[in-house]
Scaffold this motif. Structure first.
Motif, PDB file in Angstrom:
ATOM      1  N   ARG A  71      22.862  43.858  66.581  1.00  0.00           N
ATOM      2  CA  ARG A  71      23.477  42.873  67.639  1.00  0.00           C
ATOM      3  C   ARG A  71      22.409  42.920  68.958  1.00  0.00           C
ATOM      4  O   ARG A  71      21.930  43.963  69.542  1.00  0.00           O
ATOM      5  CB  ARG A  71      24.707  43.665  68.126  1.00  0.00           C
ATOM      6  N   VAL A  72      22.292  41.776  69.505  1.00  0.00           N
ATOM      7  CA  VAL A  72      21.356  41.636  70.703  1.00  0.00           C
ATOM      8  C   VAL A  72      21.964  40.884  71.834  1.00  0.00           C
ATOM      9  O   VAL A  72      22.777  39.948  71.448  1.00  0.00           O
ATOM     10  CB  VAL A  72      20.112  40.576  69.877  1.00  0.00           C
ATOM     11  N   VAL A  73      22.030  41.411  72.725  1.00  0.00           N
ATOM     12  CA  VAL A  73      22.304  40.932  73.930  1.00  0.00           C
ATOM     13  C   VAL A  73      21.349  40.403  75.136  1.00  0.00           C
ATOM     14  O   VAL A  73      20.354  40.769  75.286  1.00  0.00           O
ATOM     15  CB  VAL A  73      23.388  41.777  74.856  1.00  0.00           C
ATOM     16  N   LYS A  74      21.556  38.963  75.052  1.00  0.00           N
ATOM     17  CA  LYS A  74      20.745  38.225  76.131  1.00  0.00           C
ATOM     18  C   LYS A  74      21.257  37.825  77.296  1.00  0.00           C
ATOM     19  O   LYS A  74      22.417  37.756  77.562  1.00  0.00           O
ATOM     20  CB  LYS A  74      20.424  36.866  75.514  1.00  0.00           C
ATOM     21  N   ILE A  75      20.422  38.029  78.514  1.00  0.00           N
ATOM     22  CA  ILE A  75      20.903  37.637  79.798  1.00  0.00           C
ATOM     23  C   ILE A  75      20.938  36.432  80.033  1.00  0.00           C
ATOM     24  O   ILE A  75      19.750  35.781  80.247  1.00  0.00           O
ATOM     25  CB  ILE A  75      20.404  38.718  80.741  1.00  0.00           C
ATOM     26  N   ILE A  76      21.935  35.530  80.373  1.00  0.00           N
ATOM     27  CA  ILE A  76      21.746  34.050  80.596  1.00  0.00           C
ATOM     28  C   ILE A  76      21.529  33.994  81.910  1.00  0.00           C
ATOM     29  O   ILE A  76      20.607  33.167  82.711  1.00  0.00           O
ATOM     30  CB  ILE A  76      23.203  33.582  80.377  1.00  0.00           C
ATOM     31  N   THR A  77      22.508  34.752  83.071  1.00  0.00           N
ATOM     32  CA  THR A  77      22.082  34.823  84.456  1.00  0.00           C
ATOM     33  C   THR A  77      22.072  36.247  85.003  1.00  0.00           C
ATOM     34  O   THR A  77      23.065  36.913  84.595  1.00  0.00           O
ATOM     35  CB  THR A  77      23.133  33.985  85.206  1.00  0.00           C
ATOM     36  N   PRO A  78      21.265  36.636  85.646  1.00  0.00           N
ATOM     37  CA  PRO A  78      21.200  38.083  86.130  1.00  0.00           C
ATOM     38  C   PRO A  78      22.313  38.375  87.167  1.00  0.00           C
ATOM     39  O   PRO A  78      22.994  37.317  87.841  1.00  0.00           O
ATOM     40  CB  PRO A  78      19.682  38.098  86.765  1.00  0.00           C
ATOM     41  N   ALA A  79      22.494  39.698  87.318  1.00  0.00           N
ATOM     42  CA  ALA A  79      23.525  40.173  88.525  1.00  0.00           C
ATOM     43  C   ALA A  79      23.054  39.705  89.725  1.00  0.00           C
ATOM     44  O   ALA A  79      21.709  39.783  89.932  1.00  0.00           O
ATOM     45  CB  ALA A  79      23.723  41.420  88.315  1.00  0.00           C
ATOM     46  N   GLN A  80      23.933  39.410  90.695  1.00  0.00           N
ATOM     47  CA  GLN A  80      23.535  39.124  92.192  1.00  0.00           C
ATOM     48  C   GLN A  80      24.583  39.525  93.065  1.00  0.00           C
ATOM     49  O   GLN A  80      25.641  39.573  92.656  1.00  0.00           O
ATOM     50  CB  GLN A  80      23.053  37.635  92.025  1.00  0.00           C
ATOM     51  N   THR A  81      24.054  39.565  94.382  1.00  0.00           N
ATOM     52  CA  THR A  81      25.102  39.927  95.512  1.00  0.00           C
ATOM     53  C   THR A  81      24.966  38.530  96.255  1.00  0.00           C
ATOM     54  O   THR A  81      23.937  38.141  96.839  1.00  0.00           O
ATOM     55  CB  THR A  81      24.664  41.007  95.995  1.00  0.00           C
ATOM     56  N   ILE A  82      26.291  38.308  96.567  1.00  0.00           N
ATOM     57  CA  ILE A  82      26.012  37.015  97.628  1.00  0.00           C
ATOM     58  C   ILE A  82      27.023  37.529  98.924  1.00  0.00           C
ATOM     59  O   ILE A  82      27.504  38.457  98.945  1.00  0.00           O
ATOM     60  CB  ILE A  82      26.872  35.872  97.041  1.00  0.00           C
ATOM     61  N   THR A  83      26.211  36.835  99.867  1.00  0.00           N
ATOM     62  CA  THR A  83      26.930  37.349 101.232  1.00  0.00           C
ATOM     63  C   THR A  83      27.929  36.171 101.823  1.00  0.00           C
ATOM     64  O   THR A  83      27.375  35.034 101.802  1.00  0.00           O
ATOM     65  CB  THR A  83      26.024  37.306 102.465  1.00  0.00           C
ATOM     66  N   LYS A  84      29.087  36.427 101.981  1.00  0.00           N
ATOM     67  CA  LYS A  84      30.172  35.403 102.158  1.00  0.00           C
ATOM     68  C   LYS A  84      29.989  34.969 104.052  1.00  0.00           C
ATOM     69  O   LYS A  84      29.139  35.661 104.713  1.00  0.00           O
ATOM     70  CB  LYS A  84      31.437  35.795 102.157  1.00  0.00           C
ATOM     71  N   ALA A  85      30.630  33.965 104.056  1.00  0.00           N
ATOM     72  CA  ALA A  85      30.616  33.464 105.827  1.00  0.00           C
ATOM     73  C   ALA A  85      31.078  34.201 106.555  1.00  0.00           C
ATOM     74  O   ALA A  85      30.719  34.515 107.784  1.00  0.00           O
ATOM     75  CB  ALA A  85      31.338  32.108 105.926  1.00  0.00           C
ATOM     76  N   ASP A  86      32.045  35.146 106.257  1.00  0.00           N
ATOM     77  CA  ASP A  86      32.833  36.370 107.130  1.00  0.00           C
ATOM     78  C   ASP A  86      31.639  37.472 107.272  1.00  0.00           C
ATOM     79  O   ASP A  86      31.927  38.671 107.872  1.00  0.00           O
ATOM     80  CB  ASP A  86      33.864  36.652 106.802  1.00  0.00           C
ATOM     81  N   GLY A  87      30.582  37.627 106.498  1.00  0.00           N
ATOM     82  CA  GLY A  87      29.750  38.558 106.541  1.00  0.00           C
ATOM     83  C   GLY A  87      29.775  39.745 105.417  1.00  0.00           C
ATOM     84  O   GLY A  87      28.921  40.678 105.364  1.00  0.00           O
TER      85      GLY A  87
END
Length: 214
Positions: A123-139
């Motif tokens: 079984r092969v697992v491919k990453i389509i989009t990497p993990a990320q952290t986003i900052t919201k408007a409230d900080g």
């Protein structure tokens, strides 16, 4: 009208002379090639202008007394082969003038299904989009996990004494034939987006083998 004598001469030349040829034999079933049944029914016909007097298959007389002398007779007989391999059907036909023709039909009987060997399955697992952290408007921040896609990679080979006709991959009600040559041994590689697949191999005689992975 001046061309009529020439036309008649050509027509006469095209006609079959009065029974100067031995009987014609035709086998309608089976066709030559590879077949899977060790026990098979053979059907055919014999045609002769002066009348057919004898039809023998593998040395055994097939023609009954009521059919002798007919210009067209049909025959059938059964062949029981002891094992897979080369078989030659032999039919002899004789007409009222004693002229005989022999017809030989070579066949390959293949009662053994093909073999499938799985050499690797992972079984092969491919990453389509990497993990990320986003900052919201409230900080504040939000972690978004990576988006992945899983697939099953399988490699192996199919073998058969008379030849592999095709290899098919089946998963989730999908049947996908592989583009492979017809050979006694064919190697294959597939990658499918499924948890489990079935590999199907069919030989030239129609015998089938399937194996589930994993």
């Amino acid at each position: 009208m001046r061309y009529a004598p020439l036309f008649l001469l050509l027509l006469t030349a095209c006609q079959r002379p009065g029974d100067s040829q031995p009987p014609l034999i035709g086998i309608t079933q089976p066709q030559s090639g590879v077949i899977s049944q060790r026990s098979l029914q053979v059907e055919g016909y014999v045609l002769d202008d002066s009348g057919v007097q004898s039809v023998k298959a593998m040395g055994q007389e097939l023609l009954g007394a009521s059919s002798r002398g007919l210009k067209l007779v049909r025959f059938n007989f059964k062949v029981q082969a002891p094992k897979s391999g080369q078989v030659e059907l032999k039919v002899d036909a004789t007409d009222s003038k004693g002229q005989t023709r022999t017809m030989r039909l070579p066949l390959v009987l293949d009662a053994r299904p093909p073999q499938i060997k799985i050499e690797k399955a992972e079984r092969v697992v491919k990453i389509i989009t990497p993990a990320q952290t986003i900052t919201k408007a409230d900080g504040t921040t939000q972690d978004i996990p990576a988006k992945t896609e899983s697939s099953l990679q399988i490699s192996g080979k199919a073998t058969d004494d008379t030849g592999v006709d095709r290899v098919v991959v089946q998963y989730d009600n999908i049947y996908s034939p592989l583009s492979l040559p017809k050979n006694k041994e064919v190697n294959f590689f597939v990658e499918v987006p499924a948890q489990r697949v079935t590999i199907i191999a069919v030989d030239l005689a129609g015998n089938r083998t399937d194996i589930r992975v994993p």
